[in-house]
Design an enzyme around this catalytic site. Structure first.
Site, mmCIF file in Angstrom:
data_model
loop_
_atom_site.group_PDB
_atom_site.id
_atom_site.type_symbol
_atom_site.label_atom_id
_atom_site.label_comp_id
_atom_site.label_asym_id
_atom_site.label_seq_id
_atom_site.Cartn_x
_atom_site.Cartn_y
_atom_site.Cartn_z
ATOM 1 N N ARG A 24 0.818 -1.207 0.000
ATOM 2 C CA ARG A 24 0.000 0.000 0.000
ATOM 3 C C ARG A 24 0.855 1.262 0.000
ATOM 4 O O ARG A 24 0.536 2.247 -0.695
ATOM 5 C CB ARG A 24 -0.938 -0.038 1.210
ATOM 6 C CG ARG A 24 -2.006 -1.131 1.099
ATOM 7 C CD ARG A 24 -2.545 -1.539 2.469
ATOM 8 N NE ARG A 24 -3.671 -2.456 2.397
ATOM 9 C CZ ARG A 24 -3.574 -3.773 2.244
ATOM 10 N NH1 ARG A 24 -2.380 -4.337 2.114
ATOM 11 N NH2 ARG A 24 -4.658 -4.535 2.216
ATOM 12 N N SER A 157 -13.341 -10.808 -0.905
ATOM 13 C CA SER A 157 -11.941 -10.389 -0.812
ATOM 14 C C SER A 157 -11.867 -8.929 -0.407
ATOM 15 O O SER A 157 -12.380 -8.056 -1.115
ATOM 16 C CB SER A 157 -11.215 -10.589 -2.143
ATOM 17 O OG SER A 157 -9.894 -10.067 -2.063
ATOM 18 N N SER A 184 -11.866 -9.999 7.151
ATOM 19 C CA SER A 184 -10.501 -9.453 7.011
ATOM 20 C C SER A 184 -10.516 -7.931 7.098
ATOM 21 O O SER A 184 -9.838 -7.232 6.336
ATOM 22 C CB SER A 184 -9.866 -9.910 5.690
ATOM 23 O OG SER A 184 -9.622 -11.291 5.688
ATOM 24 N N ASP A 296 -5.175 -16.026 7.196
ATOM 25 C CA ASP A 296 -3.840 -16.474 6.803
ATOM 26 C C ASP A 296 -3.121 -17.249 7.899
ATOM 27 O O ASP A 296 -2.097 -17.897 7.646
ATOM 28 C CB ASP A 296 -2.976 -15.282 6.381
ATOM 29 C CG ASP A 296 -3.443 -14.681 5.065
ATOM 30 O OD1 ASP A 296 -4.052 -15.422 4.268
ATOM 31 O OD2 ASP A 296 -3.213 -13.480 4.837
#
Length: 412
Positions: A24, A157, A184, A296
């Protein structure tokens, strides 16, 4: 293939820089109003991939021992070919960003990336002026992305959401409306935090996010914080025996994988955050983990679960089937390959721990997190753990085996 045989690791290492923050920060710096520096002592294949695609977009990026020096994207009329290699973050972030800058661009990738989904981001971009040559890589996209309101589910996502937010200052006032609960969420918080650090404000609303118009990224010197996601492997190693201290991690980080400390405490490990993050073995209890905010972590947490007598339950991880490997299948297979008992469910995993594993041959399945989890699993094994395709660690943590060895790990 390598063979790992280690009974205990102990000592102190510094956490590697966060891949999530680095992606990012590089993008914001490449879109800023002047030269920027992104500081990180270690890189990885995925981070280097994002830097290279930004070069292909027109940024001048130089890499040295301290990180990256970035001159922002120069506007040209070319049609760049953006090779995203195996990095899902690079592809999903750069699709909206590139089409906010270009009238035409080509995208390619390899490994499992061409098979990973782009819907519904693709359809939302089509509604705002983009035309896609297909549904998966390789792709040619034509048409400049327009501002407006984008409708996305929150449970497929978070990278789709982050990509549109990162592109928003190039478009004008932009809204991302969520049609379902956000999973997430920590990754989107990382996005908005980095954008804020580079001078762009994002507003969290009842239905999603709004980026007000009239903003632009401001050049700066940016230091990337430590990576909780990759630190999790060695923190679990501390819980399995010995004592491991990690430095360079922010105790108040918004990274979702910081919740690994809560899991370790529930498992029964001793966790001390006064001087770095110190984890030591104590009790070993079965765990129950909701994967929606820390997906993850499943590969290494499945190893932790195998070390506790009883059944551990992981749920809320359906999206893990779309990662670098089908991580529900590959995590279960890793445990079984090493002599344990693991069973896939529709959205998770059941691990019936006995307190130890046997050892044997397993594979990384081309997945960096499976390679690292398999190495840590050797702490539970009497026999060596032989890992096929161990080089998969280069995707996120090229120095993993070097750090493992520094802490007392043995492999040949």
């Amino acid at each position: 293939m390598i063979a790992v045989q280690t009974k205990q690791v102990t000592g102190e290492i510094r956490a590697i820089p966060s891949k999530s923050y680095a992606h990012r920060a590089l993008i914001c710096a490449a879109l800023a109003d002047g030269p920027s520096t992104v500081r990180l002592a270690r890189s990885s294949v995925d981070i280097d991939t994002t830097a290279q695609t930004l070069r292909q977009l027109g940024a001048d990026i130089q890499k040295d021992a301290t990180g990256f020096q970035i001159l922002p994207v120069r506007h040209t009329d070319d049609t760049p070919l953006l090779d995203c290699a195996e990095s899902g973050s690079t592809l999903r972030f750069l699709l909206p960003v590139a089409m906010a800058l270009k009238d035409r661009a080509r995208f390619t990738g390899r490994g499992r990336l061409p098979a990973r989904p782009l819907s519904p981001l693709l359809e939302e971009m089509e509604k705002k002026g983009c035309v896609f040559s297909g549904k998966k890589l390789p792709l040619t996209v034509t048409g400049r992305l327009a501002k407006g309101s984008f409708l996305l589910p929150g449970d497929i996502s978070s990278q789709y959401i982050s990509g549109l937010l990162l592109a928003a200052p190039l478009l004008g006032e932009t809204e991302v409306r969520l049609t379902s609960g956000l999973e997430s969420a920590g990754y989107v918080l990382i996005t908005t935090e980095v954008m804020q650090d580079f001078g762009v404000k994002t507003v969290r609303t009842e239905h999603g996010y709004t980026v007000p118009g009239g903003q632009h990224y401001r050049a700066r010197d940016y230091a990337v914080e430590g990576d909780w996601s990759n630190a999790a492997f060695f923190l679990v190693a501390g819980a399995l025996g010995g004592a491991i201290r990690l430095r360079g991690l922010k105790a108040d980080s918004v990274q979702g994988d910081r919740a690994i400390l809560d899991v370790l405490r529930a498992y029964g490990a001793r966790v001390d955050t006064e001087d770095g993050i110190l984890v030591q073995r104590d009790a070993a209890r079965p765990i129950r983990v909701d994967l929606r905010q820390m997906p993850d972590a499943l590969p290494i947490l499945s190893v932790l679960a195998a070390s506790a007598r009883g059944e551990s339950v992981f749920y809320g991880g359906a999206r893990l089937r779309l990662k670098e490997s089908d991580r529900l299948y590959t995590s279960a297979q890793m445990i079984r390959n090493l002599g344990g008992d693991a069973e896939e469910t529709e959205d998770g995993l059941l691990v019936r721990g006995t307190g130890k594993l046997t050892g044997g041959t397993t594979s990384s399945f081309g997945d960096h997190r499976l390679a690292m989890a398999s190495a840590i699993a050797s702490l539970l094994c009497d026999e060596p753990v032989r890992i096929e395709e161990p080089e998969a660690v280069n995707k996120s943590y090229p120095a993993f085996f070097s750090d493992f060895q520094q802490l007392g790990g043995h492999y040949v």
